[in-house]
Scaffold this active site. Structure first.
Site: not given
Ligand code: 5GP
Ligand code: ZN
Length: 114
Positions: A30-31, A87, A93-94, A100, A102
């Site tokens: 995760d970034i 999520n 929070g998605q 994906h 986590h």
């Molecule tokens: P969500 O909020 O949809 O459950 O999780 C999305 C996740 O993707 C977040 O934890 C966010 O930090 C990660 N993320 C968003 N953009 C990028 C990216 O360009 N590269 C990577 N490796 N992770 C990302």
């Protein structure tokens, strides 16, 4: 999906630190990590969320879960305990609508999550 961030990572159009890969799944860091280990596990095929992945009913959800466990073992967090979070929906929070998991570990994790 041409405008999907994670499809672009699958296509190698956007770089990511890939830590694990199978024929139908990909795992990358995760970034914006929320724990010492924070890896995202995705199916390479586009499904918007966990519900859509479950609906596909072709064994892919099973492969994502197996990849999640393999990542936890590889990252050394399987024994100490780790969390797998999907999520699902904006209210949960998605923010990226390519399903994906986590994988979070390497520190104490409180319950309930915020
Ligand atoms: P969500 O909020 O949809 O459950 O999780 C999305 C996740 O993707 C977040 O934890 C966010 O930090 C990660 N993320 C968003 N953009 C990028 C990216 O360009 N590269 C990577 N490796 N992770 C990302
Ligand atoms: Zn996608």
């Amino acid at each position: 999906m041409s405008d999907c961030l994670f499809c672009k990572i699958v296509a190698k159009e956007i770089p990511a630190e890939i830590v694990y890969e199978t024929g139908r799944t990909l795992a990358f860091r995760d970034i914006n990590p929320q724990a010492p280990t924070h890896v995202l596990v995705i199916p390479k095929e586009h499904h918007a969320d966990a519900a859509a992945l479950a609906e596909a009913d072709d064994g892919l959800a099973d492969e994502v879960l197996k990849a999640a466990h393999a990542v936890a073992v590889q990252e050394g967090v399987a024994e100490g305990g780790y969390r797998v979070v999907f999520n699902t929906g904006a209210g949960a929070g998605q923010t990226v609508f390519h399903v994906h998991a986590h994988i979070l570990g390497g520190r104490g994790l409180t319950w309930p999550p915020g």
